[in-house]
Design a protein around this motif. Structure first.
Motif, short mmCIF file in Angstrom:
data_model
loop_
_atom_site.label_atom_id
_atom_site.label_comp_id
_atom_site.label_asym_id
_atom_site.label_seq_id
_atom_site.Cartn_x
_atom_site.Cartn_y
_atom_site.Cartn_z
N MET A 1 1.63 14.05 -108.70
CA MET A 1 0.65 14.55 -108.86
C MET A 1 -0.61 13.80 -109.13
SD MET A 1 -0.09 18.27 -110.14
CE MET A 1 -1.88 18.89 -110.57
N HIS B 1 -19.93 13.81 -116.53
CA HIS B 1 -18.66 14.19 -117.22
C HIS B 1 -18.48 15.56 -117.53
CE1 HIS B 1 -16.88 9.88 -118.47
NE2 HIS B 1 -16.77 10.06 -117.06
N SER B 2 -19.25 16.34 -116.79
CA SER B 2 -19.03 17.86 -117.19
C SER B 2 -18.18 18.32 -115.94
CB SER B 2 -20.57 18.57 -117.11
OG SER B 2 -21.30 18.19 -118.37
N LEU B 3 -17.71 19.56 -116.26
CA LEU B 3 -16.83 20.19 -115.13
C LEU B 3 -17.56 21.38 -114.85
CD1 LEU B 3 -14.51 18.57 -117.00
CD2 LEU B 3 -12.98 19.76 -115.58
N GLY B 4 -17.37 21.88 -113.64
CA GLY B 4 -17.91 23.15 -113.28
C GLY B 4 -17.40 23.45 -111.93
N MET B 5 -17.93 24.90 -111.27
CA MET B 5 -17.48 25.27 -110.14
C MET B 5 -18.02 24.42 -108.89
SD MET B 5 -15.15 27.39 -109.15
CE MET B 5 -14.87 28.85 -110.15
N GLU C 1 6.66 8.04 -132.77
CA GLU C 1 5.84 8.56 -131.35
C GLU C 1 4.88 7.79 -131.07
OE1 GLU C 1 5.13 12.78 -130.43
OE2 GLU C 1 6.69 13.15 -132.15
N GLN C 2 4.14 7.02 -131.78
CA GLN C 2 3.25 5.76 -131.68
C GLN C 2 3.67 4.42 -131.80
OE1 GLN C 2 0.74 7.14 -130.90
NE2 GLN C 2 0.54 9.10 -131.30
N MET D 1 -14.97 17.91 -111.99
CA MET D 1 -15.76 16.95 -112.68
C MET D 1 -16.59 16.56 -111.84
SD MET D 1 -14.89 13.32 -114.66
CE MET D 1 -13.23 13.67 -114.98
N ARG E 1 3.55 1.14 -122.18
CA ARG E 1 4.20 2.38 -122.38
C ARG E 1 4.48 3.11 -121.14
NH1 ARG E 1 4.37 5.87 -127.28
NH2 ARG E 1 3.22 4.70 -128.20
N ILE F 1 -0.64 0.48 -123.64
CA ILE F 1 -0.80 2.00 -122.87
C ILE F 1 -0.01 1.69 -121.55
CG2 ILE F 1 -2.10 3.79 -122.09
CD1 ILE F 1 -4.21 3.37 -123.78
N LEU G 1 -23.91 20.28 -110.74
CA LEU G 1 -22.62 19.83 -110.27
C LEU G 1 -22.35 20.12 -108.61
CD1 LEU G 1 -20.22 20.59 -113.08
CD2 LEU G 1 -21.24 18.32 -112.82
N VAL H 1 -12.88 23.98 -109.83
CA VAL H 1 -13.36 23.46 -110.95
C VAL H 1 -13.40 22.00 -110.93
CG1 VAL H 1 -13.51 23.42 -113.37
CG2 VAL H 1 -12.97 25.55 -112.55
N MET I 1 -10.24 -0.75 -121.17
CA MET I 1 -11.01 0.35 -121.97
C MET I 1 -11.57 1.31 -120.85
SD MET I 1 -13.91 -0.91 -124.64
CE MET I 1 -14.20 0.04 -125.83
N THR J 1 -17.90 3.31 -117.63
CA THR J 1 -18.29 4.93 -118.26
C THR J 1 -19.51 5.08 -118.26
OG1 THR J 1 -15.97 4.22 -119.62
CG2 THR J 1 -17.38 6.63 -120.04
#
Lengths: 207, 617
Positions: free
Chosen positions: B1, B178-182, B594-595, B17, B551, B548, B147, B15, B478, B40
Motif C-alpha cells: 500500500m 501539512h493541511s489536507l483538502g480536496m 506493546e512499547q 496533503m 521494530r 522504530i 491546496l 483528499v 527525526m 519538517t
C-alpha cells in the motif's frame, strides 16, 4: 452546515489515521473537507491534535468556531483540546490516562481523571467516556485498534454525521491491506457503543 | 500500500496533503530530477516523488544536504531537465550560496526550489521568513494560498522559470504543507529534455567581475519578465466587494474566505501568491477601489512593506494596516483576523481565542522506548561520573536530530541545539574561550554527513580537546526515517554505493575513533573513559538502529517483564531513564509489552535485578 471534529491524542495512538478516515468519509459524503494537522512532533508520546472540518462553506484548516466534537484518545489530551470547546461541544474521550514524560518522572503531577472530567464538563456541553484500549486489547490482543473503536462508537451515538458504511469505505481507502481488523474494530465500537460508552455523573464519576 | 497518493487519473478529485499536492504538481510539470534534504514541514514532497518514481520518468532521491540538493537540481536544469529541490527554512540558508550565484547564471530548463517555512514555529529553530530571499537573490518568489493552487502553481512556476531563465523559489508554510483538502488532478506530463548545456563562460563562470556586472543587469531584466499577465493573472486573484480591502497570502487566505462566506462579511480580497517581482500594478488597482487595506500575512511584514512602498511611489493615500493589528510572532489564527477586521469597521464576528486550561502537565516528545540514544546518553553520564566529573558541569553541545530530545528530564543532557552540523565547531569555540575540562559534542550520523564533517576536520586540525559522540542510528530518524549516504538501497529501490562513515572518521582522525554498540553499557563506558583520559579530539561512535526502524523490520527484541516480588518501587529505572514503556502504579513498576523493545537498558539500572527477559531469564 459546517462541522468541526478535533482529534486529540498522544503520538502513536493513531489519531492522525483517525482524522484522515473521517476526512475521507466526509469527502465521500460530498462535503467540502479540510484537515489541519501538525505532524512534526507526532513522534510516539508527543501531544498531537488535528482538526477535521467539513460542510458547505469550509475552507480553513484551523477552526473558526468551537468544535462540534472532540474525540480524545487520551483524557489529558482531550482536556488540552478543550481550548476549542463550548456548550455546543460533545467530548468523547478515552478514560485511560497515559503519563507524559514530565509526570512519569515526577516533575509534574498527572491530574486525577475525576478532575479532568470535571474540567471537561465545565467547558463542554456533554462529556462521554470510553475505554477503547482496553476494548481493543480484549478483542485483538493489542491496543492498536482503539482509534477505530472510538470512531465506531462516535458514529453509533450519532456524534458524527457520517454513516457506518461511509466510514467503512473510508477505512478501506485509507488503510488498504491493513483494513480488515480495523473494520472489525469499527463495528465493535459501533455495535458495542451502549456498553462501552458511559456518561459520568456531573459531580463525581464512577469509572 | 503506497503511503502517498500522487498518481491518480486526470480529473480525479482526491483528499490530499499539501505536500502531496506539490509533489503531484511536479509530476504534472514533467520534472525530471528532484532532490532535497528532509526537514519538517517539507519532507513529504520528495518522499512522495521517490515513491512515485518507479511509475514515472522522474529521478527523485535524497541528497546529503540542501546545498548539494540545490546544486544537483541546478546542474540538471542546466542539462535541460526540469528540476526541483526541496527543503525546510534553515536548509535554504545552507543552500543560499549556490542559489544566489545561480541567479546570475540562470537555467536552461525550469527549476523550482521549494522552501517550507514554519510560522508558529511548530518544529523549526526559528520563524525564519524565507520571502526575504527575494531581496537577497532577485529571484522570482511565489507561494500558495490553497491546496489546489499548491499543486496548480507548480507547472506554472516551471513556465515562469523558463520564461525568465531563472530558478524560482516556491515558499510555502506549514498550514499549506501539512493541511489536507480536496484537490482536482491535472494530466501527468512525461519528462522531456528542454535544452542543452553548452560552454558559455560569461554566463556560467563567476570569476570575471565584468561578466558578473553584466549578469547582474541580465538578472534584473529577466526578473521583470515574470510580470507577464499569464503569470500575474494566475498568481494574483481578486474577489469580494467591500470598502475594506484584505491583501492576503498563504493559508490565512483560507481563513479570510471562510470568514467572509460563512459570516457574510463585506470585504474586498486580493490573494497574493506572487511575491517577487512584486505585482505593484495589481496593488495600485486594488488600493484605488478600497478605503483601507489590511495586509494579512504570517511571519514578517514582507508584503505590508512592499504595499506601502508601492502606494508611496504613486502618492496614493490609502490607510494600510498589517502587523499593527496582527501577530508578528506565532501563527495567525482566524480569531486574530476577525478581531483585526472588526477594528477596521468590518462587521466580523467575535471569535473566541482557543485557550487550553491552565496548569496542565506538558507532553514534550521524549525519546522512544528502545531508543539507542537513551543508552548512549546513559553511558556518557556514567563515564563522566566514574571519571569524577559532575555531568551537570560538562557541556554537552547538541546538534539537530532526535537526540536533541534528551534535552528534557530525566536525561537533561543537551546544553545547546542550533543548526545542522553546528555542535563540533561550537565545542571548539568553547574550548578556545578557555573552558576548563572536557566538552562533549553530540551529533548523529546523518547530521555528520550533512555539515558535521567540515567542522570535524577543522576541530581535528586545530587539535581541539573535545569528545565527539557520534550517535549513529543508521537513518535520518527525526523527519521520518529517510536514508543516509550509508544506505545501499534507496527508498525508490535504486542501488546506492554505501559510504562508510566510520572510515571517513578514521581518515580524519586516525587512531582516535572507537566504535561501540550503543546498548553495550560496560563497553561504551570504558570507551568514553579512555577517550576522556587520552584528551585531544576523540571520537566515540555509538551504533544501533533507530528503535522504530528496528521494530518495523522485526529486529526489536521481546518485551521485558518486572518480577513483582523483586520490585521495591524505588523508581530508579524511571527516574534515571524516563522510558515510557516503564509504567508506575501501586508502588511498583511494570513494563508495557506493546512499547518495550527489550533493549535491556533498564536491566542495567535496576538495583534489585527485578527486570528480566519475557521468558523469565
Amino acid at each position: 452546515m459546517r462541522f468541526t471534529v478535533v482529534v486529540s491524542s498522544v503520538g502513536g495512538q493513531g489519531g492522525l489515521t483517525l482524522s484522515r478516515i473521517i476526512a475521507r468519509a466526509a469527502a465521500e459524503a460530498d462535503y467540502k473537507v479540510v484537515v489541519g494537522e501538525t505532524l512534526g512532533m507526532s513522534q510516539r508520546f508527543g501531544s498531537v491534535q488535528s482538526y477535521v472540518r467539513f460542510g458547505d462553506a469550509v475552507y480553513s484548516p484551523l477552526p473558526l468556531e468551537p468544535a462540534d466534537l472532540i474525540l480524545g484518545l487520551e483524557p489529558l489530551e482531550a482536556l488540552r483540546a478543550a481550548a476549542l470547546a463550548d456548550r455546543r461541544t460533545t467530548v468523547l474521550t478515552s478514560a485511560e490516562p497515559v503519563d507524559t514524560q514530565t509526570t512519569q518522572v515526577g516533575l509534574e503531577k498527572y491530574p486525577s481523571l475525576e478532575w479532568i472530567v470535571g474540567e471537561l464538563q465545565r467547558r463542554a456541553g456533554k462529556v462521554l467516556l470510553i475505554r477503547p484500549f482496553e476494548a481493543s486489547r480484549r478483542r485483538f490482543g493489542t491496543g492498536i485498534q482503539a482509534n477505530m473503536i472510538l470512531l465506531g462508537a462516535s458514529a453509533s451515538l450519532q456524534l458524527l454525521p457520517l454513516s457506518l458504511e461511509l466510514l467503512e469505505d473510508a477505512v478501506r481507502a485509507v488503510l488498504g491491506g491493513r483494513s480488515s481488523q480495523a473494520i472489525q474494530a469499527l463495528r465493535l465500537g459501533f455495535n458495542g457503543a451502549e456498553n462501552l460508552v458511559r456518561e459520568p455523573g456531573r459531580a463525581k464519576n464512577n469509572l | 500500500m503506497p503511503r502517498y497518493n500522487v498518481l491518480g487519473r486526470q480529473g480525479e478529485r482526491l483528499v490530499m496533503m499539501g505536500n502531496e499536492a506539490i509533489a503531484r504538481g511536479a509530476l504534472e510539470a514533467g520534472v525530471g530530477v528532484a532532490t532535497g534534504y528532509p526537514g519538517t514541514p517539507s519532507s513529504e514532497v520528495l518522499e512522495a516523488l521517490i515513491e512515485a518514481s518507479g511509475h514515472t520518468g522522474i529521478y527523485a532521491e535524497w541528497s546529503v544536504n540542501e546545498k548539494v540538493a540545490l546544486e544537483t537540481a541546478l546542474g540538471a536544469a542546466w542539462g535541460g531537465l526540469r528540476s526541483l529541490a526541496t527543503m525546510k527554512a534553515p536548509g535554504i540558508l545552507v543552500a543560499s550560496d549556490p542559489l544566489v550565484s545561480a541567479a546570475y547564471s540562470g537555467v536552461n530548463a525550469g527549476m523550482v526550489v521549494l522552501v517550507a517555512d514554519d510560522p508558529g514555529p511548530h518544529t523549526t529553530q526559528t520563524e525564519q521568513d524565507s520571502r526575504w530571499l527575494a531581496q537577497l537573490s532577485h529571484l522570482p518568489v511565489a507561494t500558495a494560498s490553497t491546496l489546489q493552487d499548491a499543486k496548480d502553481h507548480v507547472p506554472l512556476l516551471y513556465e515562469l522559470s523558463e520564461e525568465t531563465g531563472l530558478p524560482v523559489i516556491y515558499r510555502t508554510t506549514t498550514r499549506i504543507n501539512h493541511s489536507l483538502g480536496m484537490v482536482e488532478l491535472g494530466p501527468l506530463r512525461t519528462v522531456e529534455k528542454r535544452g542543452e548545456f553548452r560552454r558559455e563562460p560569461e554566463r556560467f563562470v563567476r570569476a570575471s567581475m565584468e561578466w558578473n556586472r553584466a549578469r547582474h543587469r541580465w538578472l534584473l531584466e529577466a526578473l521583470g519578465k515574470a510580470l507577464k499577465p499569464r503569470f500575474v493573472e494566475r498568481l494574483v486573484g481578486s474577489e469580494g466587494d467591500g470598502a475594506v480591502g484584505v491583501v492576503v497570502s498563504g493559508a490565512p487566505y483560507l481563513y479570510v474566505k471562510e470568514l467572509a462566506e460563512a459570516h457574510g462579511l463585506k470585504v474586498s480580497v486580493l490573494r497574493l501568491d506572487m511575491l517577487n517581482p512584486f505585482p505593484e500594478e495589481k496593488i495600485l488597482d486594488f488600493a484605488s477601489r478600497v478605503d483601507k487595506i489590511l495586509v494579512v500575512e504570517e511571519s514578517d511584514p514582507y508584503i505590508e512593506e512592499r504595499v506601502k512602498l508601492a502606494l508611496w511611489k504613486e502618492d496614493l493615500r490609502v490607510e494600510v494596516h498589517g502587523k499593527d493589528l496582527l501577530p508578528l510572532v506565532g501563527e495567525i489564527w482566524p480569531h486574530h483576523l476577525a478581531k483585526a477586521l472588526a477594528k477596521l469597521g468590518v462587521d466580523a464576528p467575535s471569535l473566541a481565542e482557543p485557550l487550553s486550561p491552565g496548569g496542565l502537565p506538558r507532553r514534550p516528545p521524549p525519546l522512544c522506548p528502545g531508543c539507542p540514544h537513551r543508552s548512549s546518553f546513559h553511558i556518557i553520564r556514567r563515564a563522566l561520573g566514574l571519571e569524577g566529573l559532575s555531568p551537570g558541569r560538562v557541556p554537552v553541545i547538541g546538534d539537530i536530530g532526535c537526540y536533541a530530545l534528551a534535552l528534557n528530564p530525566p536525561l537533561s543532557a543537551i546544553w545547546t541545539e542550533h543548526a545542522m552540523g553546528s555542535s563540533i565547531a561550537q565545542a571548539l569555540g568553547l574550548k578556545l574561550a578557555g573552558h576548563e575540562g572536557p566538552v562533549v559534542a553530540v551529533i548523529g550520523d546523518s547530521t555528520m554527513f550533512h555539515t558535521g564533517l567540515p567542522a570535524l576536520i577543522d576541530a581535528y586540525n586545530k587539535d581541539a580537546d573535545i569528545l565527539v559522540a557520534v550517535l549513529d542510528n543508521e537513518v535520518v530518524a527525526m523527519t521520518g526515517h529517510q536514508p543516509t549516504p550509508a544506505h545501499a538501497v534507496s527508498p525508490s529501490g535504486r542501488r546506492m554505493r554505501p559510504v562508510s562513515l566510520e572510515r571517513i572518521l578514521e581518515a580524519v582522525a586516525p587512531g582516535r575513533v572507537e566504535v561501540v554498540d550503543a546498548f553495550d553499557v560496560e563497553g561504551g563506558v570504558e570507551a568514553v573513559r579512555r577517550a576522556l583520559r587520552a584528551g585531544g579530539l576523540r571520537i566515540v561512535v555509538f551504533k544501533a538502529p533507530c528503535a522504530i526502524v528496528a521494530r518495523r523490520v522485526g529486529l526489536a527484541g521481546a518485551p521485558l517483564v518486572v518480577v513483582e516480588e523483586k520490585c521495591t518501587g524505588c523508581m530508579a529505572c524511571i527516574r534515571s531513564l524516563g522510558c515510557l514503556a516503564l509504567i508506575s502504579g501501586g508502588g511498583k513498576v511494570r513494563i508495557d509489552p506493546e512499547q518495550c523493545t527489550g533493549c535491556g537498558l533498564c536491566v542495567h539500572v535496576c538495583p534489585y535485578n527485578a527486570i528480566v527477559g519475557g521468558d523469565g531469564a
